[in-house]
Design a protein around this motif. Structure first.
Motif, PDB file in Angstrom:
ATOM      1  N   LEU A   1     -19.156 -14.997 -22.911  1.00  0.00           N
ATOM      2  CA  LEU A   1     -19.145 -13.853 -22.505  1.00  0.00           C
ATOM      3  C   LEU A   1     -18.115 -13.673 -20.750  1.00  0.00           C
ATOM      4  O   LEU A   1     -17.133 -13.308 -20.421  1.00  0.00           O
ATOM      5  CB  LEU A   1     -19.994 -13.053 -22.509  1.00  0.00           C
ATOM      6  CG  LEU A   1     -20.295 -12.198 -23.644  1.00  0.00           C
ATOM      7  CD1 LEU A   1     -21.392 -10.881 -23.116  1.00  0.00           C
ATOM      8  CD2 LEU A   1     -19.865 -11.144 -23.892  1.00  0.00           C
TER       9      LEU A   1
ATOM     10  N   ILE B   1     -20.923  -3.601 -21.551  1.00  0.00           N
ATOM     11  CA  ILE B   1     -21.061  -4.230 -22.760  1.00  0.00           C
ATOM     12  C   ILE B   1     -21.877  -4.906 -23.086  1.00  0.00           C
ATOM     13  O   ILE B   1     -23.056  -5.409 -22.004  1.00  0.00           O
ATOM     14  CB  ILE B   1     -20.163  -5.891 -23.563  1.00  0.00           C
ATOM     15  CG1 ILE B   1     -20.207  -6.008 -24.607  1.00  0.00           C
ATOM     16  CG2 ILE B   1     -20.118  -7.120 -22.330  1.00  0.00           C
ATOM     17  CD1 ILE B   1     -19.037  -7.120 -25.648  1.00  0.00           C
TER      18      ILE B   1
ATOM     19  N   TYR C   1     -14.815 -11.330 -27.808  1.00  0.00           N
ATOM     20  CA  TYR C   1     -15.332 -10.406 -26.200  1.00  0.00           C
ATOM     21  C   TYR C   1     -14.412 -10.338 -25.575  1.00  0.00           C
ATOM     22  O   TYR C   1     -13.927  -9.173 -24.755  1.00  0.00           O
ATOM     23  CB  TYR C   1     -16.500 -12.082 -26.032  1.00  0.00           C
ATOM     24  CG  TYR C   1     -17.451 -11.844 -26.516  1.00  0.00           C
ATOM     25  CD1 TYR C   1     -18.261 -11.061 -27.145  1.00  0.00           C
ATOM     26  CD2 TYR C   1     -17.795 -13.202 -26.496  1.00  0.00           C
ATOM     27  CE1 TYR C   1     -19.621 -11.886 -27.821  1.00  0.00           C
ATOM     28  CE2 TYR C   1     -19.527 -13.792 -27.437  1.00  0.00           C
ATOM     29  CZ  TYR C   1     -19.753 -13.004 -27.749  1.00  0.00           C
ATOM     30  OH  TYR C   1     -21.512 -13.395 -28.412  1.00  0.00           O
TER      31      TYR C   1
ATOM     32  N   SER D   1     -15.048 -13.509 -20.110  1.00  0.00           N
ATOM     33  CA  SER D   1     -14.239 -12.282 -20.037  1.00  0.00           C
ATOM     34  C   SER D   1     -14.974 -11.140 -19.186  1.00  0.00           C
ATOM     35  O   SER D   1     -14.456 -10.131 -18.108  1.00  0.00           O
ATOM     36  CB  SER D   1     -13.819 -11.215 -21.129  1.00  0.00           C
ATOM     37  OG  SER D   1     -13.255 -12.477 -22.050  1.00  0.00           O
TER      38      SER D   1
ATOM     39  N   CYS E   1     -13.075  -7.300 -26.684  1.00  0.00           N
ATOM     40  CA  CYS E   1     -14.093  -6.496 -26.454  1.00  0.00           C
ATOM     41  C   CYS E   1     -13.692  -5.599 -24.493  1.00  0.00           C
ATOM     42  O   CYS E   1     -13.295  -4.312 -24.873  1.00  0.00           O
ATOM     43  CB  CYS E   1     -15.244  -6.364 -26.453  1.00  0.00           C
ATOM     44  SG  CYS E   1     -15.638  -6.268 -28.059  1.00  0.00           S
ATOM     45  N   ARG E   2     -13.149  -6.242 -23.880  1.00  0.00           N
ATOM     46  CA  ARG E   2     -13.067  -6.405 -22.329  1.00  0.00           C
ATOM     47  C   ARG E   2     -12.332  -5.453 -21.975  1.00  0.00           C
ATOM     48  O   ARG E   2     -11.693  -4.753 -21.583  1.00  0.00           O
ATOM     49  CB  ARG E   2     -13.225  -8.192 -21.420  1.00  0.00           C
ATOM     50  CG  ARG E   2     -13.088  -7.717 -20.375  1.00  0.00           C
ATOM     51  CD  ARG E   2     -13.918  -7.557 -19.687  1.00  0.00           C
ATOM     52  NE  ARG E   2     -13.257  -6.525 -17.820  1.00  0.00           N
ATOM     53  CZ  ARG E   2     -12.976  -5.912 -17.579  1.00  0.00           C
ATOM     54  NH1 ARG E   2     -12.914  -5.057 -18.659  1.00  0.00           N
ATOM     55  NH2 ARG E   2     -12.293  -5.534 -16.534  1.00  0.00           N
TER      56      ARG E   2
ATOM     57  N   THR F   1     -15.228 -16.024 -28.125  1.00  0.00           N
ATOM     58  CA  THR F   1     -14.772 -15.984 -27.362  1.00  0.00           C
ATOM     59  C   THR F   1     -13.663 -15.067 -27.086  1.00  0.00           C
ATOM     60  O   THR F   1     -12.918 -13.510 -26.797  1.00  0.00           O
ATOM     61  CB  THR F   1     -13.927 -16.866 -26.630  1.00  0.00           C
ATOM     62  OG1 THR F   1     -14.911 -18.325 -25.939  1.00  0.00           O
ATOM     63  CG2 THR F   1     -13.364 -16.823 -25.450  1.00  0.00           C
TER      64      THR F   1
END
Length: 308
Positions: free
Chosen positions: A205, A184, A171, A208, A174-175, A168
């Protein structure tokens, strides 16, 4: 005749003849095996798991790259985590991107891929738009300040070096690197054998990203022939644009794909990667299973809801 047996899933394995043993060693992070198979050509194996073959690698690479980039429609900056073979990078560069950053933890994988699978990357690493970073992917996304239109996580399965790329926290980081409208895409294994992994990835995912949708890529050399990929973004409809919009963009790009098409883009989301488990044995074999005994996995309900 020598043979390689992949034992990724319990109670199931697949076997490839090794018509020529080309390379076998250990890098700083993982065991590497490269061999020749008469049907699939050269095969790359990391830690006992098939990663790609010459014959069908393009299906995976095209789907994980073109689905988010075609859906976005105007991506200029792309981040690839993993993907040391260069196949996803090659597909991304078919779009009018300005900069692509590829972060790979194991530089030996890059060099071995260039040596034994040169057609997979096809010179992509030498493209002036590419910045190659040899670094842990989690460290990079934690410390990076640059923003991107798309993040593609081209990782191994959640074992060994790839395990930390399925959390988590990862992710969420990345967000934070995505610009408004950013997307993504990542792989989530074979859903028939490991539905819990797909369920877990989608759930993590969703913490986010407002929109999370799995889709399928049929890759024969992956167990079961069906690989689950997952896309995330701000809007469900944006991940699966109207066919007219996809066709217009595809005609402008003409990216020379062997599998991906606008029609396949939309169909991949329709073929939900969830499988009904076989009904339990009944006391009376002649009695057929009732409809409510064939309820799909929990993720299917989420998928169906997102498709409305």
């Amino acid at each position: 005749m020598n043979a390689f047996q992949e034992k990724l899933y319990e109670h199931h394995s697949q076997v490839f003849t090794m018509d020529a043993d080309l390379y076998q060693a250990r890098t700083k992070f993982q065991d590497v095996l490269i061999f020749e198979n008469r049907l699939f050509g050269r095969v790359l194996v990391l830690d006992g798991v098939v990663q790609l073959t010459e014959r069908d690698n393009h299906i995976y690479h095209e789907m994980i790259a073109h689905v988010p980039l075609m859906a976005h429609g105007a991506a200029k900056r792309v981040l690839i985590i993993g993907g040391g073979d260069g196949g996803t990078l090659k597909e991304v560069l078919k779009h009018p991107v300005e900069r692509v950053v590829l972060v790979e933890i194991d530089d030996d994988v890059i060099e071995l891929s260039k040596r034994f699978f040169p057609q997979v990357s096809d010179g992509a690493f030498e493209d002036r738009r590419v910045t190659l970073v040899i670094r842990d992917g989690v460290e990079y996304v934690t410390q990076a300040e640059a923003k991107f239109d798309a993040v593609i996580v081209d990782s191994t399965d959640p074992i060994g070096p790839g395990e930390q790329l399925f959390t988590t926290a990862f992710y969420e980081r990345c967000r934070n690197l995505l610009r408004p409208g950013g997307m993504i895409a990542l792989q989530s294994g074979a859903p028939f054998y490991n539905p819990e992994q797909l369920d877990s990835v989608c759930s993590r995912l969703a913490r986010s990203f407002h929109a999370v949708r799995p889709f399928l890529a049929p890759v024969p050399t992956y167990a079961g022939g069906m690989l689950a990929l997952v896309a995330g973004g701000e809007d469900h409809k944006a991940l699966r644009p109207p066919i007219k919009a996809l066709r217009e963009q595809f005609d402008r790009l003409r990216p020379n794909t062997g599998y991906y098409t606008p029609e396949i883009h939309r169909a991949a989301f329709t073929l939900a990667p969830a499988f009904t488990p076989a009904p339990k044995r009944l006391a009376k074999p002649e009695r057929p299973p009732l409809p409510d005994q064939l309820v799909p996995l929990t993720i299917l309900s989420k998928i169906n809801e997102s498709l409305r």
